[in-house]
Scaffold this motif. Structure first.
Motif, mmCIF file in Angstrom:
data_model
loop_
_atom_site.group_PDB
_atom_site.id
_atom_site.type_symbol
_atom_site.label_atom_id
_atom_site.label_comp_id
_atom_site.label_asym_id
_atom_site.label_seq_id
_atom_site.Cartn_x
_atom_site.Cartn_y
_atom_site.Cartn_z
ATOM 1 N N HIS A 29 0.862 -1.188 0.000
ATOM 2 C CA HIS A 29 0.000 0.000 0.000
ATOM 3 C C HIS A 29 0.902 1.243 0.000
ATOM 4 O O HIS A 29 1.938 1.247 0.668
ATOM 5 N N ARG A 82 -3.074 6.419 14.400
ATOM 6 C CA ARG A 82 -2.739 6.773 13.018
ATOM 7 C C ARG A 82 -3.360 8.104 12.612
ATOM 8 O O ARG A 82 -2.824 8.835 11.803
ATOM 9 N N GLU A 111 0.739 3.842 1.554
ATOM 10 C CA GLU A 111 0.944 4.427 2.888
ATOM 11 C C GLU A 111 1.989 3.678 3.715
ATOM 12 O O GLU A 111 2.356 4.123 4.797
#
Ligand SMILES: NC(=O)c1ccc[n+]([C@@H]2O[C@H](COP(=O)([O-])OP(=O)(O)OC[C@H]3O[C@@H](n4cnc5c(N)ncnc54)[C@H](OP(=O)(O)O)[C@@H]3O)[C@@H](O)[C@H]2O)c1
Length: 320
Positions: free
Chosen positions: A201, A315, A203
């Motif tokens: 991903h 997060r 991220e």
């Protein structure tokens, strides 16, 4: 790390030493009463005073040493530190895992600790100028002399951990393996966790060469230790920073649900990972020490929903 009156380079006053010894005594009693008997220190903590504070307790109580496992670290030379007396220090902080430094550092630690051996010697940070085979050779000499039991590493990526463990196995004909790898790990230090869980991903954070380290340590029986596991209180203090407020609130909610203190939730979040992580808890407060010993039970009671809620709040955005 909090023992010995802090990081100021100036020597402690006699009253400062009495206070430091008293605080260490109370912390140690709380730990032993709670069933915690492994202590983590380092030559540089408090410029030697952390080890000295423990040494005072060991000298005052014959028989105490046998009930403790002591791990200390060497390999960072703190620029200008009084640790090296008037001659040894330079202005530049540097890393040194040379055989010569290991011998000198361990002799200094044993003297400050009032003991003849440490259970685990941890190399504090990687010294790129020294071949791990040299460090391992010095460790094995010190082990043969009875001064150290096991070798551990700290703040190293997979490549260095592998080099050290390979060198140790080779030099010991397979009888020795690394005991532990200590990394900063916790709700505030999630790189290792996020690089695993967010793989494939955009991220996913750069892993800083820690990718695969969990699997490597598991396969070789090396304990993963987490430093900074309480996040230095950022999610549990009464006045969290605005950036931490959401995670702090979620930690508080889960603390109510599990009926445990918030500090325990922060540790339990880490211990809920099926990686056998041992948190190296840095509080010196007897109450927090006693509570931290219950974190493994809380981890067993923390359900996946609670774990993900805390992670998502830390997060600051939902999972992909
Ligand atoms: N290998 C390495 O490079 C490395 C680096 C750093 C540390 N370490 C080791 O890991 C241990 C833990 O690391 P750490 O001390 O940095 O991290 P930590 O355990 O996350 O934090 C401990 C610190 O946070 C404070 N704290 C905790 N909860 C709090 C709260 N609710 N409110 C206010 N303050 C709170 C504690 O103060 P109180 O004492 O007042 O509770 C203490 O100063 C150290 O003691 C050391 O042994 C290793």
């Amino acid at each position: 790390m909090g023992w010995g009156g802090g990081w100021a380079p100036e020597p402690l006053s006699p009253q400062g030493w009495r206070d430091a010894e008293d605080a260490a005594h109370q912390a140690l009693r709380a730990a032993l009463d709670a069933g915690i008997s492994t202590l983590d220190t380092a030559d540089i903590y408090g410029h030697g005073r952390s080890e000295q504070a423990l040494g005072l307790l060991l000298a005052a109580e014959p028989g105490l040493r046998e009930s403790l496992r002591i791990q200390t670290k060497c390999g960072i030379r703190l620029g200008g530190s009084p640790l090296y007396g008037s001659t040894g220090g330079t202005g530049t902080t540097r890393y040194d895992s040379s055989a010569r430094h290991l011998r000198t550092a361990v002799a200094g630690s044993l003297e400050r600790l009032h003991t003849d051996h440490v259970d685990t010697l941890i190399i504090h940070r990687p010294d790129v100028l020294t071949d791990p085979a040299e460090t391992v050779g010095a460790f094995l000499e010190l082990k043969a002399a009875g001064a150290v039991g096991h070798l551990g590493l700290s703040n190293m990526g997979l490549a260095w951990v592998r080099r050290f463990d390979d060198a140790l196995r080779e030099a010991s004909a397979g009888t020795e393996t690394l005991a532990c790898v200590q990394l900063e790990l916790g709700l505030h230090a999630r790189t290792l966790i996020e690089s695993v869980v967010l793989a494939n991903h955009p991220e996913a954070p750069p892993s800083g060469d820690t990718e695969g380290i969990v699997e490597f340590c598991t396969a070789r029986g090396i304990e993963l230790q987490a430093w900074g596991p309480l996040g230095r209180g950022r999610y549990t203090r009464p006045d969290p920073e605005p950036a931490d407020a959401r995670a702090a609130a979620e930690v508080g909610r889960v603390a109510e649900e599990l009926d445990v203190p918030a500090d325990v939730v922060v540790l339990a979040w880490l211990m809920r990972l099926p990686w056998g992580i041992r948190p190296v808890v840095g509080t010196i407060r007897p109450g927090r020490i006693a509570a931290s010993a219950t974190a493994d039970q809380a981890a067993r009671r923390m359900d996946a929903d609670q774990w993900y809620r805390i992670w998502t709040a830390a997060r600051g955005e939902p999972l992909p």
